[in-house]
Design a protein around this motif. Structure first.
Motif, mmCIF file in Angstrom:
data_model
loop_
_atom_site.group_PDB
_atom_site.id
_atom_site.type_symbol
_atom_site.label_atom_id
_atom_site.label_comp_id
_atom_site.label_asym_id
_atom_site.label_seq_id
_atom_site.Cartn_x
_atom_site.Cartn_y
_atom_site.Cartn_z
ATOM 1 N N ILE A 1 0.833 -1.198 0.000
ATOM 2 C CA ILE A 1 0.000 0.000 0.000
ATOM 3 C C ILE A 1 0.875 1.257 0.000
ATOM 4 N N GLN A 2 0.603 2.168 -0.925
ATOM 5 C CA GLN A 2 1.388 3.393 -1.061
ATOM 6 C C GLN A 2 0.713 4.600 -0.427
ATOM 7 N N GLN A 3 -0.597 4.553 -0.296
ATOM 8 C CA GLN A 3 -1.299 5.646 0.359
ATOM 9 C C GLN A 3 -2.647 5.163 0.889
ATOM 10 N N LEU A 4 -3.168 5.880 1.876
ATOM 11 C CA LEU A 4 -4.483 5.568 2.430
ATOM 12 C C LEU A 4 -5.503 6.542 1.846
ATOM 13 N N PRO A 5 -6.741 6.120 1.681
ATOM 14 C CA PRO A 5 -7.773 7.023 1.146
ATOM 15 C C PRO A 5 -8.029 8.171 2.124
ATOM 16 N N LEU B 1 -11.259 8.225 5.272
ATOM 17 C CA LEU B 1 -11.221 7.244 6.353
ATOM 18 C C LEU B 1 -12.229 7.562 7.456
ATOM 19 N N HIS B 2 -12.875 8.709 7.371
ATOM 20 C CA HIS B 2 -13.827 9.104 8.411
ATOM 21 C C HIS B 2 -14.967 8.101 8.562
ATOM 22 N N GLY C 1 -4.989 11.265 5.843
ATOM 23 C CA GLY C 1 -6.330 10.802 6.163
ATOM 24 C C GLY C 1 -6.483 10.324 7.595
ATOM 25 N N LEU C 2 -5.378 10.074 8.277
ATOM 26 C CA LEU C 2 -5.470 9.578 9.659
ATOM 27 C C LEU C 2 -6.100 10.603 10.592
ATOM 28 N N GLY D 1 -3.208 16.047 15.514
ATOM 29 C CA GLY D 1 -4.653 15.935 15.666
ATOM 30 C C GLY D 1 -5.122 14.646 16.304
ATOM 31 N N LEU D 2 -4.213 13.683 16.476
ATOM 32 C CA LEU D 2 -4.607 12.385 17.041
ATOM 33 C C LEU D 2 -4.565 12.459 18.560
#
Length: 322
Positions: A60-64, A67-68, A89-90, A115-116
């Motif tokens: 996997i190269q990137q996350l969408p 993700l919400h 997106g996290l 933000g986490l």
């Protein structure tokens, strides 16, 4: 690269079947490790009940960015993939508590990580990090931080704001100093500074009154300050092996909590710290060594899934490659 179309078809459909099963049963857990995935399948974003998602050892190269939809996710492991930057997106996962992004070519965690707010464990081992962002100090719930095997040469002052941090490993980086306010990490129990460039024990460490395990093997220390050692008598175990220290027999006897060159005169050296000590365990007292998060799959798999998992390696020998 796998060039067998049957194998690729089999892997892709097996992954989709697991996603469909998790969606249908509203399962809180989903494991898709080592499926050769190059991206997150769209149907996975419909698994709104997921609490834990394991995606290690894919491509996997990137996350969408959307993700919400996984609003209940609190544990994400996406180590051993091909992410080259921290997934923006996290920030859409405000309730994320455990994140493992180790073994990805990520050079910068960026400000988004701030933000986490509910993040308790962050693992970013063996990435390509040259620094940690100042915003890491905004992770007010962080309990565990693992960032070994990187290229970090300086820590931000923000790290000193992590008032709940208990376990920190920065093994095998390029550090030679700690921030002046490092002593404010007053809950720290385990600190690993092995394989860095320190030429002395930082004074800030002596002020960490709850510290119990301090690892500083393979640095560049030639001498020890007895005053510093005395101030560290509250620490259960201090490992200073593989430093160019010349210690007298009297010093070794006086500070029995320290393992250092010369201590072999008194007793055999324990090997419990010989591996890289990246622990994901809550067993602080034993300071258990582990190189990765020990995630156990709790998927409620169907009998078909169990059969496929058992026989897939056997079936692969019948696939024709060309």
């Amino acid at each position: 690269m796998n060039v067998n179309p049957f194998y690729d078809f089999f892997q892709r459909n097996h992954a989709l079947a697991k996603i469909e099963h998790a969606h249908y049963t509203k399962s809180p857990n989903l494991t898709l490790e080592d499926f050769d995935l190059s991206q997150i399948p769209d149907p996975l974003l419909n698994c709104h009940e997921l609490h834990t998602l394991f995606l290690a050892r894919n491509k996997i190269q990137q996350l969408p960015n959307n993700l919400h939809s996984l609003k209940n996710l609190h544990t994400l492991a996406i180590d051993y993939n091909n992410l080259d930057k921290f997934p923006s997106g996290l920030k859409e996962l405000p309730h994320l508590k455990t994140l493992n992004i180790s073994h990805n070519p990520i050079k910068d965690l960026t400000a988004d990580i701030g933000g986490l707010k509910e993040l308790e464990s962050l693992w970013c081992n063996a990435c390509a990090l040259t620094s940690l962002p100042e915003e890491i100090g905004q992770l007010e719930s962080l309990d565990t931080l693992g960032a070994r095997n990187n290229l970090i040469s300086e820590l931000p002052d923000g790290i000193c704001k992590l008032g709940k941090l208990r376990w920190l490993t920065l093994e095998n980086n390029k550090l030679s100093l700690l921030p002046k306010s490092f002593h404010k990490l007053h809950l720290l129990i385990h600190l690993n500074l092995n394989k860095n460039h320190f030429n002395s024990i930082p004074l800030q460490v002596t002020k960490l009154r709850r510290l119990r395990y301090f690892l500083m093997k393979s640095n560049e220390m030639f001498s020890l300050n007895p005053y510093i050692l005395f101030k560290m008598k509250h620490i259960h175990k201090i490992n200073l092996m593989n430093n160019p220290i010349v210690a007298s027999r009297d010093v070794v006897k006086k500070f029995s909590n320290i393992v250092m060159p010369g201590s072999e005169w008194e007793a055999p050296i324990s090997t419990e710290d010989e591996s890289n000590s990246d622990s994901s365990s809550e067993d602080w007292e034993e300071s258990i060594d582990s190189s990765e998060l020990d995630f156990a799959s709790t998927d409620s798999e169907t009998d078909e899934d169990e059969i496929l998992n058992e026989y897939l390696p056997k079936l692969s020998k019948y696939l024709v490659t060309y």
